[in-house]
Design an enzyme around this catalytic site. Structure first.
Site, mmCIF file in Angstrom:
data_model
loop_
_atom_site.group_PDB
_atom_site.id
_atom_site.type_symbol
_atom_site.label_atom_id
_atom_site.label_comp_id
_atom_site.label_asym_id
_atom_site.label_seq_id
_atom_site.Cartn_x
_atom_site.Cartn_y
_atom_site.Cartn_z
ATOM 1 C CG LEU A 1 -1.750 1.221 1.532
ATOM 2 C CD1 LEU A 1 -2.946 1.234 0.586
ATOM 3 C CD2 LEU A 1 -2.216 1.225 2.980
ATOM 4 C CB CYS A 2 2.270 3.701 -1.746
ATOM 5 S SG CYS A 2 1.763 3.744 -3.473
ATOM 6 C CG HIS A 3 -0.813 9.370 -1.732
ATOM 7 N ND1 HIS A 3 -0.465 10.577 -2.245
ATOM 8 C CD2 HIS A 3 -2.071 9.525 -1.241
ATOM 9 C CE1 HIS A 3 -1.469 11.435 -2.072
ATOM 10 N NE2 HIS A 3 -2.452 10.811 -1.465
ATOM 11 C CB ILE B 1 -3.849 5.396 1.734
ATOM 12 C CG1 ILE B 1 -4.669 5.425 3.028
ATOM 13 C CG2 ILE B 1 -3.255 6.750 1.386
ATOM 14 C CD1 ILE B 1 -3.865 5.527 4.286
ATOM 15 N N GLY C 1 -0.522 4.022 -5.409
ATOM 16 C CA GLY C 1 -0.271 2.693 -5.952
ATOM 17 C C GLY C 1 1.022 2.517 -6.726
#
Length: 110
Positions: free
Chosen positions: A67-69, A96, A71
């Site tokens: 998971l990141c901001h 996210i 993708g």
């Protein structure tokens, strides 16, 4: 190729997994701005740049959803994990931001 799952699809992916991990690869300031609550998984927060030096802290036998901001970083980390012997790795598409839109509107967008 890295499998892509949406935040909405995550609960279905979690079913049948043994001791799954959501690996949040954003930076500490981003974790403070918005974070997910562990629900059926262990949340591990390691920024993308820390992963190579701390790879031994991750268990290649555990399923990992990155998971990141949005993708992109998590996609790169997922690819790195696959190249280093991890077999059950997926990317949470949209990161996210999508989590907030699709799964939990209580997670702040930034």
């Amino acid at each position: 190729m890295i499998a892509q799952i949406t935040p909405t699809d995550l609960p279905q992916w979690l079913q049948g997994q043994t001791d799954p991990v959501v690996l949040d690869v954003r930076e500490p300031a981003e974790w403070q701005a918005a974070s997910v609550q562990a629900d059926g998984f262990t949340l591990v927060q390691l920024s993308m740049n820390e992963i190579p030096g701390r790879l031994a802290e991750l268990d290649p036998q555990r399923p990992i959803a990155c998971l990141c901001h949005h993708g992109a970083r998590s996609q790169r980390v997922a690819q790195f994990l696959l190249q280093n012997g991890f077999e059950n790795v997926v990317n949470i598409a949209g990161g996210i931001d999508a989590w907030s839109l699709q799964r939990d509107p209580g997670v702040p967008r930034y």
